[in-house]
Design an enzyme around this catalytic site. Structure first.
Site, PDB file in Angstrom:
ATOM      1  N   ALA A  54       0.628  -1.314  -0.076  1.00  0.00           N
ATOM      2  CA  ALA A  54      -0.117  -0.073   0.030  1.00  0.00           C
ATOM      3  C   ALA A  54       0.914   1.190  -0.312  1.00  0.00           C
ATOM      4  O   ALA A  54       2.141   1.288   0.519  1.00  0.00           O
ATOM      5  CB  ALA A  54      -0.674   0.158   1.197  1.00  0.00           C
TER       6      ALA A  54
ATOM      7  N   GLU B 187       4.095  -5.292   7.461  1.00  0.00           N
ATOM      8  CA  GLU B 187       3.371  -3.978   8.064  1.00  0.00           C
ATOM      9  C   GLU B 187       3.804  -3.855   9.546  1.00  0.00           C
ATOM     10  O   GLU B 187       3.528  -2.776  10.139  1.00  0.00           O
ATOM     11  CB  GLU B 187       1.851  -4.521   8.193  1.00  0.00           C
ATOM     12  CG  GLU B 187       1.256  -4.319   6.839  1.00  0.00           C
ATOM     13  CD  GLU B 187       1.035  -5.440   5.882  1.00  0.00           C
ATOM     14  OE1 GLU B 187       0.476  -5.625   4.872  1.00  0.00           O
ATOM     15  OE2 GLU B 187       1.839  -6.551   6.238  1.00  0.00           O
TER      16      GLU B 187
ATOM     17  N   GLU C  72      -1.571  -9.401  -0.280  1.00  0.00           N
ATOM     18  CA  GLU C  72      -2.782  -9.612  -0.109  1.00  0.00           C
ATOM     19  C   GLU C  72      -3.673  -9.724  -1.199  1.00  0.00           C
ATOM     20  O   GLU C  72      -4.554 -10.411  -1.340  1.00  0.00           O
ATOM     21  CB  GLU C  72      -3.142  -8.535   0.910  1.00  0.00           C
ATOM     22  CG  GLU C  72      -2.669  -8.787   2.275  1.00  0.00           C
ATOM     23  CD  GLU C  72      -3.362  -7.572   3.332  1.00  0.00           C
ATOM     24  OE1 GLU C  72      -3.685  -7.887   4.358  1.00  0.00           O
ATOM     25  OE2 GLU C  72      -3.012  -6.433   3.001  1.00  0.00           O
TER      26      GLU C  72
END
Length: 691
Positions: free
Chosen positions: A62, A125, A105
């Site tokens: 992300a 993360e 993901e």
């Protein structure tokens, strides 16, 4: 070329993400992927979809810059993954480079995954104080098992495609062209039904696995929020329906993301990258390729510095004044490498290869052809100036002359040479072969080329280089000296040394001020204080810490310092030292009092912040973020706190100023100004960057 290209290859639709440099899942990417699925859904001739990354990678995760956007503006990774998971046609993730975080993901939500042999995949993360928030905590355990999933998510480290294949995370390794291989794989599996969805799998685990993981993070992730959430969610993956874990993951992700810990880790993530940018230094500044290095001094620092060069294949000539010292230094370097080999991180062939690049010498003239020469002798200006005078006559034109001084004036050292533009400070931190920080000290006449070369060299030897200016102690040690002074005052006023250390340990630092002093050697600070007093013509220092040194207690190396140490170097308070401190207070007429942990913590941390603000105002540091990077990588300040300046931002600068005044300290002008304006150090950095 659009951000997501659609290309029809017979009955397979290929969606190629073009979002350089790393195909982050930022605005535009989900919209492009949704459009691709729309096209595939509306075309009966399309039997399968391949998702592939353009350029050098699949999806590297992300976009961290979008974490603080309002939810309606942030890219909807979870929404896209929900659609992907329920898509009616087979989808194949074609992975090269990296599939990290949200990238993995996405791959896990595809029906199948293929990869090149050198691809890597992981969920990092936790390193940003968050957790996989788009199904990763629920899907990864269902694919690789709970134990491996916990290992990957709690370490944040990626695994290679070959291991992923063995674990079932990758269905096929593509040896040739990835795109062609993925299309062929998609075509071969286009008619397979039912579609193998990861969300429909089940996985079990012994409850002891989760208990052990919770016990483990007390050591590896002490005080951190997100690792506990990750374990809770992995346990849900093994015990609850997918939908329950999916919803809990969204809630806990937001809780972690909005925590000071995640803000601190994200701050240091960006601050480290900003530290590599030097205002006023042109991007096209010429640099020199460092093909050989010379080190003067084979002691602890010199040997550790040499290892950094040997590790990346740069030959080193190391010079000492006696054969005994030289042999001892080489023996330590070899032992360090052999110990690493015993742990399986090097082969003995690697050890011999690195040692073969090391040339020992007793003659400084053997450094004549080195591209860079680093002086690493003890902190004495006269000795260093003598060395640089000799180097000026020996070193080839264009060679960089560097000093590893931790406190001394680099301008004064450079002044004895006829080439001050080639002189720079390279302050490595001990142990130099382990610590990531490198303070790059720019002297008044250091050339842009030498500065740029030094920054490039830092990256090459895997250090985090931070440019600082010349002053006593530069950034890190100037602040730590102020911190040490405050720690000594706290003890004079009534705190015990162990109280000061416990307060810092509770904040997340591995060592408090006196634990650190004992490890470094109490005699080091003692000699510095003696030297400074002599230079100023002041009386001989006679603090309680000086008296401990004069008893012969120099710290861990003598088995006794502020604390006593057993054979495993475990500290234990000493009653004699307690009496020495009491006698000192009595002699100086100091009335001791009880000091609470809040005051101890505040005075110690704010002494760092206050001195940091002064350093920033003087231009010794370029950014508050640079100071934080120095303290994270050089002094063990917990990364999840973001460094002392970020910590102050979280507390609020008005509160910091108020506490400093309550403790009888004078806030630095910059700190007071920012507090009065309701600003933060982060805002100060942004405003200066935009100026």
């Amino acid at each position: 070329m659009s951000i997501v290209d659609q290309t029809r290859e017979g009955d397979v639709l290929v969606l190629t993400i073009n979002n350089p440099p790393v195909n982050a899942f930022s605005p535009g990417v989900p919209e492009g992927l949704h459009a691709g699925l729309d096209a595939a859904e509306g075309d009966e001739g399309v039997k399968a979809v391949v998702i592939i990354g353009g350029g050098r990678t699949f999806i590297a995760g992300a976009d961290i810059k979008t974490f603080d956007l309002p939810r309606e503006q942030a890219p909807d990774l979870r929404g896209f993954i929900q659609r992907l998971d329920s898509f009616s046609k087979p989808t194949v993730a074609a992975i090269h480079g990296t599939a990290l975080g949200g990238g993995l993901e996405v791959a896990l939500a595809c029906t199948y995954r293929v990869a090149t042999r050198d691809a890597q995949m992981g969920l990092p993360e936790v390193k940003l104080g968050v957790l996989p928030g788009a199904g990763g905590t629920q899907r990864l355990p269902r694919v690789v098992g709970v134990v491996k999933a916990l290992e990957m998510m709690l370490s944040g480290n990626p695994i290679k495609a070959t291991e992923a294949k063995q674990l079932g995370l990758v269905d096929e390794i593509v040896e040739g062209d990835l795109r062609e291989g993925a299309i062929a794989f998609a075509r071969a599996h286009a008619d397979a039904r039912p579609l193998p969805r990861v969300s429909e799998r089940t996985v079990g685990a012994d409850p002891a696995v989760f208990a052990a993981a919770r016990e483990g993070i007390k050591k590896t992730h002490r005080g951190q929020l997100s690792p506990g959430f990750i374990i809770d969610l992995a346990e849900m993956a093994a015990t609850r329906p997918f939908a329950e874990g999916w919803e809990a993951e969204a809630r806990l992700f937001m809780q972690a993301k909005d925590s000071p810990q995640s803000r601190g880790l994200r701050h240091i993530f960006f601050a480290e990258r900003e530290a590599g940018k030097i205002p006023g230094l042109a991007k096209d500044t010429p640099t020199t390729e460092i093909k050989s290095a010379g080190i003067i001094g084979a002691g602890t620092m010199g040997g550790g510095i040499a290892m950094n060069f040997l590790n990346v294949g740069i030959p080193v000539t190391i010079v000492e004044t006696s054969q005994e010292a030289l042999d001892r230094g080489l023996s330590v370097i070899r032992r360090n490498y052999e110990n690493t080999a015993k742990k399986g991180r090097l082969t003995m062939e690697d050890v011999e290869k690195r040692m073969s690049l090391l040339t020992p010498s007793l003659n400084m003239e053997d450094l004549a052809d080195a591209d860079i020469i680093i002086e690493a002798v003890f902190e004495n200006m006269d000795v260093k100036k003598d060395i640089f005078t000799k180097l000026d006559a020996i070193a080839k034109p264009g060679a960089i002359l560097a000093t590893n001084t931790s406190t001394l004036d680099v301008n004064e050292i450079a002044s004895v040479t006829g080439r001050p533009e080639q002189v720079i400070g390279l302050h490595f931190f001990s142990p130099a072969n382990v610590m990531k920080l490198l303070e790059i000290v720019r002297a008044d006449k250091t050339s842009d080329s030498v500065l740029a070369t030094s920054m490039a060299l830092a990256r090459r030897i895997k250090k985090v280089g931070v440019v600082v200016g010349v002053c006593d102690g530069f950034v890190g040690n100037r602040m730590i000296h102020r911190y040490g002074d405050e720690a000594r005052k706290l003890v004079e006023e009534g705190a015990r040394p162990e109280d000061a250390d416990a307060a810092m340990n509770a904040l997340g630092l591995p060592m408090g001020p006196f634990q650190m002093s004992d490890m470094a050697g109490l005699d080091v600070g003692y000699l510095i204080r003696q030297h400074q007093a002599k230079v100023r013509g002041a009386p001989k220092p006679d603090g309680w810490l000086d008296r401990i040194v004069e008893l012969g207690r120099k710290g861990q190396k003598t088995g006794a310092g502020v604390y006593d140490y057993d054979e495993n170097r475990r500290p234990k308070p000493n009653a004699e030292i307690g009496r020495l401190i009491e006698d000192y207070r009595t002699e100086k007429g100091i009335q001791s009092r009880q000091l609470g942990q809040e005051e101890v913590t505040g005075r110690l941390v704010y002494s760092l912040v206050n001195e940091g603000a002064q350093i920033l105002d003087e231009g010794i540091a370029q950014r508050a973020g640079d100071i934080d990077v120095i303290y994270i990588y050089g002094y063990g300040f917990p990364a999840y706190r973001g460094g002392p300046m970020q910590y102050a931002d979280e507390v609020g600068l008005k509160n910091v100023v108020a506490d400093l005044e309550k403790y009888g300290q004078t806030p630095a002008p910059l700190l007071r100004r920012l507090a009065d304006e309701g600003k933060t150090f982060a805002q100060y950095d942004r405003e200066r960057a935009g100026a």
